[in-house]
Design a protein around this motif. Structure first.
Motif: not given
Length: 418
Positions: A88-116
């Motif tokens: 249900n999320i359009p490509a120009d949804w204004p909150l995408l910078p918050y929630v669109g998955y990026q290879p960022s520490v913000l979205f990592t989990e577990g061991d990968e998050h601890r590494r980053r």
């Protein structure tokens, strides 16, 4: 403390209840605390809400519930690809910078998050706090010199916003001034707190391009800065991982710190408890800094966490893939932790830097405190008779449900000849 997940469930249902509250409106600008109280009375500690475009989510209002969510990554995780609303999320949804998955520490989990997160922590630990304080004082002196002779100033744009911007980009190895740096900071603002007419998705793209160039430059010519230390860390992050994590570091440090500075100055200039000794003391400034985090935390709401499986929270049935917005401002003012309606300024157990494994990585809160404290103390020392130039009730807040910051803070004082 009672386990919030064990509360008796309300009737099952997804967040799109008929009584869901839209996260928009004037209440968020001027009196969000009243709105949070009303929502808590109506819905309890976890309220059904609607994001932009009427996308359903849950707003976690309770302190205990927010602490529980942030402490249980196995139930409420950060990888947004779990979201059950992506169709249900359009490509120009204004909150995408918050929630669109990026290879960022913000979205990592577990061991990968601890590494980053470990790479960021090591890079930030290389910042000398005494040197940072000296740099912030020099930046403050230069900014104050620009308006000291006029006897008046608008502190939000001319001081509170500019000081952490210059300090943070300097920490990361960028020039503290120039059109390129100014555009980077403006694009960060747009991507994280867009005003009407802004394009946050495009702005976020420009931020990435600017930082890719910075990483390329530092790969070739490293220096004594955060970016270079991240590149040289033995964890061996890729350039793109470092770009994404730098975005997180700069965004988390610059705008929230600017709002923290300005919200503290507003408190010092409008609250009679501080009026007698507004220019006098470090204790007064320290209390004001901490109280601002409790009552006017720079990040009101944070999106978010995503339920790993069906579970219960605060009497609500949370479905796998549901989005939870952390109501940091609501949690900080939860009457369950302040039954006398009195916030103790000496207590630092607020959630302004979040909580758990995904909280602001150490020592980021300490560095933010150095910047904010130096900014406030230097201003009051240089301009000891500083007062508001408007009535306190005329001050207005930015129209944002995410950030808590003034649109302007106009002041006046005795002109100082440089």
């Amino acid at each position: 403390m009672t386990d919030p997940s064990s509360a008796q469930p309300a009737p099952p249902g997804c967040p799109a209840h008929t009584d869901a509250v839209r996260l928009a409106g004037l209440e968020y600008q001027q009196t969000p605390s009243q709105l949070y109280r009303a929502m808590r009375r109506e819905h309890g500690a976890v309220a059904p809400v609607l994001l932009d475009g009427d996308i359903p989510a849950w707003l976690v209002l309770g302190y205990s519930e927010a602490t529980y969510v942030t402490s249980h990554d196995e139930l409420f995780a950060r990888d947004s690809r779990r979201w059950n609303q992506w169709e249900n999320i359009p490509a120009d949804w204004p909150l995408l910078p918050y929630v669109g998955y990026q290879p960022s520490v913000l979205f990592t989990e577990g061991d990968e998050h601890r590494r980053r997160a470990g790479v960021i922590t090591q890079a930030l630990e290389g910042v000398d706090q005494f040197e940072l304080a000296r740099n912030c004082q020099l930046i403050a002196d230069r900014l104050i010199a620009d308006f000291a002779g006029s006897g008046q100033a608008e502190l939000m744009t001319g001081y509170a916003h500019a000081l952490p911007m210059r300090a943070v980009v300097q920490m990361c190895g960028m020039p503290t001034s120039g059109e390129d740096t100014q555009q980077l900071v403006e694009d960060l603002r747009i991507s994280l707190d867009a005003a009407e007419g802004d394009d946050p998705v495009a702005a976020y793209g420009r931020v990435g391009e600017r930082l890719r160039q910075l990483v390329k430059d530092k790969r070739e010519r490293p220096g004594p800065d955060v970016t270079s230390r991240m590149l040289l860390d033995p964890a061996g992050l890729t350039d793109e991982e470092i770009v994404q994590d730098l975005i997180s570091v700069i965004a988390a440090a610059q705008q929230p710190t600017a709002n923290w500075i300005c919200n503290t100055l507003r408190l010092l200039l409008t609250d009679e408890r501080f009026a007698v000794n507004v220019s006098g003391g470090r204790l007064s400034v320290g209390e004001a800094l901490n109280e601002a985090l409790w009552l006017d935390t720079p990040t009101q709401n944070f999106i978010g966490r995503w339920a790993v499986r069906d579970t219960q929270l605060g009497g609500r049935q949370i479905r796998a893939g549901d989005c939870l917005v952390l109501g940091l401002a609501a949690a900080n003012t939860d009457p369950q932790i302040w039954p006398e309606a009195h916030v103790g300024a000496e207590n630092a157990a607020h959630l302004s830097f979040s909580n758990g494994e995904h909280r602001c990585p150490y020592p980021a809160p300490l560095l933010a405190d150095v910047m904010a404290r130096t900014a406030v103390e230097t201003l009051l020392e240089r301009l000891p008779d500083l007062v508001l130039s408007v009535e306190p009730e005329t001050l207005t807040w930015r129209p944002s449900i995410w950030m808590r910051g003034l649109t302007a803070l106009p002041v006046q004082f005795t002109p100082v000849v440089q």
